[in-house]
Design a protein around this motif. Structure first.
Motif, PDB file in Angstrom:
ATOM      1  N   ARG A 175      21.834  38.980  20.178  1.00 12.27           N
ATOM      2  CA  ARG A 175      23.237  39.312  20.404  1.00 12.27           C
ATOM      3  C   ARG A 175      23.371  40.766  20.854  1.00 12.27           C
ATOM      4  O   ARG A 175      22.732  41.651  20.304  1.00 12.27           O
ATOM      5  N   LEU A 176      24.248  40.965  21.823  1.00 16.16           N
ATOM      6  CA  LEU A 176      24.328  42.276  22.464  1.00 16.16           C
ATOM      7  C   LEU A 176      25.716  42.902  22.386  1.00 16.16           C
ATOM      8  O   LEU A 176      26.061  43.775  23.183  1.00 16.16           O
ATOM      9  N   GLY A 177      26.502  42.465  21.422  1.00 16.89           N
ATOM     10  CA  GLY A 177      27.779  43.111  21.181  1.00 16.89           C
ATOM     11  C   GLY A 177      28.703  43.065  22.387  1.00 16.89           C
ATOM     12  O   GLY A 177      28.906  42.028  23.020  1.00 16.89           O
ATOM     13  N   ALA A 178      29.254  44.226  22.717  1.00 15.31           N
ATOM     14  CA  ALA A 178      30.266  44.310  23.762  1.00 15.31           C
ATOM     15  C   ALA A 178      29.745  43.903  25.142  1.00 15.31           C
ATOM     16  O   ALA A 178      30.511  43.393  25.965  1.00 15.31           O
ATOM     17  N   LEU A 179      28.475  44.116  25.403  1.00 14.20           N
ATOM     18  CA  LEU A 179      27.925  43.769  26.721  1.00 14.20           C
ATOM     19  C   LEU A 179      28.003  42.268  26.995  1.00 14.20           C
ATOM     20  O   LEU A 179      28.009  41.849  28.161  1.00 14.20           O
ATOM     21  N   ASP A 180      28.091  41.464  25.933  1.00  8.84           N
ATOM     22  CA  ASP A 180      28.152  40.018  26.137  1.00  8.84           C
ATOM     23  C   ASP A 180      29.421  39.579  26.865  1.00  8.84           C
ATOM     24  O   ASP A 180      29.448  38.502  27.463  1.00  8.84           O
ATOM     25  N   SER A 181      30.462  40.397  26.819  1.00 15.81           N
ATOM     26  CA  SER A 181      31.691  40.035  27.524  1.00 15.81           C
ATOM     27  C   SER A 181      31.481  39.984  29.033  1.00 15.81           C
ATOM     28  O   SER A 181      32.252  39.330  29.752  1.00 15.81           O
ATOM     29  N   LEU A 182      30.431  40.642  29.510  1.00 16.63           N
ATOM     30  CA  LEU A 182      30.091  40.600  30.934  1.00 16.63           C
ATOM     31  C   LEU A 182      28.866  39.740  31.203  1.00 16.63           C
ATOM     32  O   LEU A 182      28.813  39.014  32.199  1.00 16.63           O
ATOM     33  N   LEU A 183      27.878  39.808  30.314  1.00 17.17           N
ATOM     34  CA  LEU A 183      26.626  39.086  30.546  1.00 17.17           C
ATOM     35  C   LEU A 183      26.793  37.569  30.458  1.00 17.17           C
ATOM     36  O   LEU A 183      26.248  36.830  31.288  1.00 17.17           O
ATOM     37  N   LYS A 184      27.532  37.101  29.469  1.00 15.04           N
ATOM     38  CA  LYS A 184      27.681  35.651  29.303  1.00 15.04           C
ATOM     39  C   LYS A 184      28.387  34.995  30.490  1.00 15.04           C
ATOM     40  O   LYS A 184      27.898  33.984  31.025  1.00 15.04           O
ATOM     41  N   PRO A 185      29.511  35.523  30.954  1.00 16.61           N
ATOM     42  CA  PRO A 185      30.132  34.911  32.144  1.00 16.61           C
ATOM     43  C   PRO A 185      29.251  35.009  33.377  1.00 16.61           C
ATOM     44  O   PRO A 185      29.232  34.098  34.209  1.00 16.61           O
ATOM     45  N   TRP A 186      28.507  36.110  33.485  1.00 16.06           N
ATOM     46  CA  TRP A 186      27.657  36.288  34.671  1.00 16.06           C
ATOM     47  C   TRP A 186      26.601  35.196  34.769  1.00 16.06           C
ATOM     48  O   TRP A 186      26.427  34.587  35.832  1.00 16.06           O
ATOM     49  N   VAL A 187      25.878  34.940  33.667  1.00 14.54           N
ATOM     50  CA  VAL A 187      24.797  33.950  33.754  1.00 14.54           C
ATOM     51  C   VAL A 187      25.351  32.556  33.987  1.00 14.54           C
ATOM     52  O   VAL A 187      24.733  31.734  34.693  1.00 14.54           O
ATOM     53  N   ARG A 188      26.519  32.269  33.452  1.00 10.90           N
ATOM     54  CA  ARG A 188      27.115  30.954  33.691  1.00 10.90           C
ATOM     55  C   ARG A 188      27.549  30.790  35.144  1.00 10.90           C
ATOM     56  O   ARG A 188      27.463  29.689  35.702  1.00 10.90           O
ATOM     57  N   ARG A 189      28.002  31.869  35.755  1.00 10.03           N
ATOM     58  CA  ARG A 189      28.317  31.795  37.188  1.00 10.03           C
ATOM     59  C   ARG A 189      27.052  31.567  38.005  1.00 10.03           C
ATOM     60  O   ARG A 189      27.053  30.798  38.973  1.00 10.03           O
ATOM     61  N   GLU A 190      25.965  32.234  37.614  1.00  9.35           N
ATOM     62  CA  GLU A 190      24.704  32.061  38.337  1.00  9.35           C
ATOM     63  C   GLU A 190      24.209  30.614  38.246  1.00  9.35           C
ATOM     64  O   GLU A 190      23.761  30.034  39.232  1.00  9.35           O
ATOM     65  N   ILE A 191      24.289  30.055  37.064  1.00 15.05           N
ATOM     66  CA  ILE A 191      23.855  28.663  36.886  1.00 15.05           C
ATOM     67  C   ILE A 191      24.786  27.714  37.642  1.00 15.05           C
ATOM     68  O   ILE A 191      24.333  26.759  38.280  1.00 15.05           O
ATOM     69  N   ALA A 192      26.086  27.995  37.582  1.00 11.31           N
ATOM     70  CA  ALA A 192      27.059  27.128  38.256  1.00 11.31           C
ATOM     71  C   ALA A 192      26.843  27.107  39.769  1.00 11.31           C
ATOM     72  O   ALA A 192      27.111  26.084  40.430  1.00 11.31           O
TER      73      ALA A 192
END
Length: 213
Positions: A26-43
């Motif tokens: 878990r990466l705290g505040a950075l997850d607000s950007l990292l999680k959507p980013w990887v899902r866009r990449e997979i999508a």
């Protein structure tokens, strides 16, 4: 099982892997950007099968999809170690994608901010300008921390690498943050100049001294 079902299984596996590594590191505040980013990449790979006309196309599509989750897992492990493990060099800026970089400083002795730089427009604006977002997360360990986001405009400049970056005075005056913005562009391989920085090696000069009466 037909080919479409197998590809769909690979797609779901990529999402499941991302979820597992996010829960483990878990990466705290950075997850607000990292999680959507990887899902866009997979999508972006979800319908790649529809564009395959040969076995080589299929191999490229599957390989591209399969590479996302392991790369993301390595990134998260590195960022987690940057933030929590002693005895390591000063945490660097880490390249997430061609236009996305983050930095997670060590959180053991004190609580310094985390940073992110992300290009938002993904196309050239007027006269080739680019719009970037530079975010500072003061409470980097808090996943609910929204951060402070500044717009950084990159203007083409034939005399300074890829151009000159202009930001609001508020960011320029926060010299530690402003310095990190420069490092972020360097991590992405972008040779830019900061409008408020004196850097003769990049052809930047101090602002003119206003005339005195």
């Amino acid at each position: 099982m037909d080919l479409a079902s197998r590809y769909r299984g690979a797609y779901q596996a990529a999402l499941f892997t991302a979820e597992c590594v996010e829960d483990a590191h878990r990466l705290g505040a950075l997850d607000s950007l990292l999680k959507p980013w990887v899902r866009r990449e997979i999508a972006l790979c979800e319908h790649s099968l529809n564009h395959c006309d040969s076995k080589m196309d299929l191999a490229d599509a599957v390989s591209g999809l399969a590479a996302i989750a392991p790369r993301y897992a390595r990134l998260r492990r590195d960022l987690f170690s940057d933030a929590h493990h002693l005895g390591r060099p000063e945490p660097p800026w880490r390249k997430v994608g061609p236009t996305f970089a983050v930095r997670a400083p060590l959180q053991v002795w004190r609580q310094p901010p985390a940073y992110a730089l992300l290009r938002r427009d993904h196309g050239s604006g007027t006269a080739g300008t680019q719009s970037w977002e530079f975010t500072v997360f003061a409470r980097s360990g808090d996943p609910s921390e929204p951060g402070t986001t500044f717009t950084a405009m990159l203007f083409p400049d034939s005399g300074i690498g890829e151009g000159t970056v202009q930001v609001v005075k508020e960011l320029q005056n926060q010299r530690e943050w402003y310095e990190q913005l420069d490092y972020a562009f360097l991590a992405l391989g972008r040779n830019v100049g900061l409008a408020g920085l004196y850097d003769p090696d990049r052809g930047q000069h101090p602002p003119p001294i206003p005339p005195t009466d």
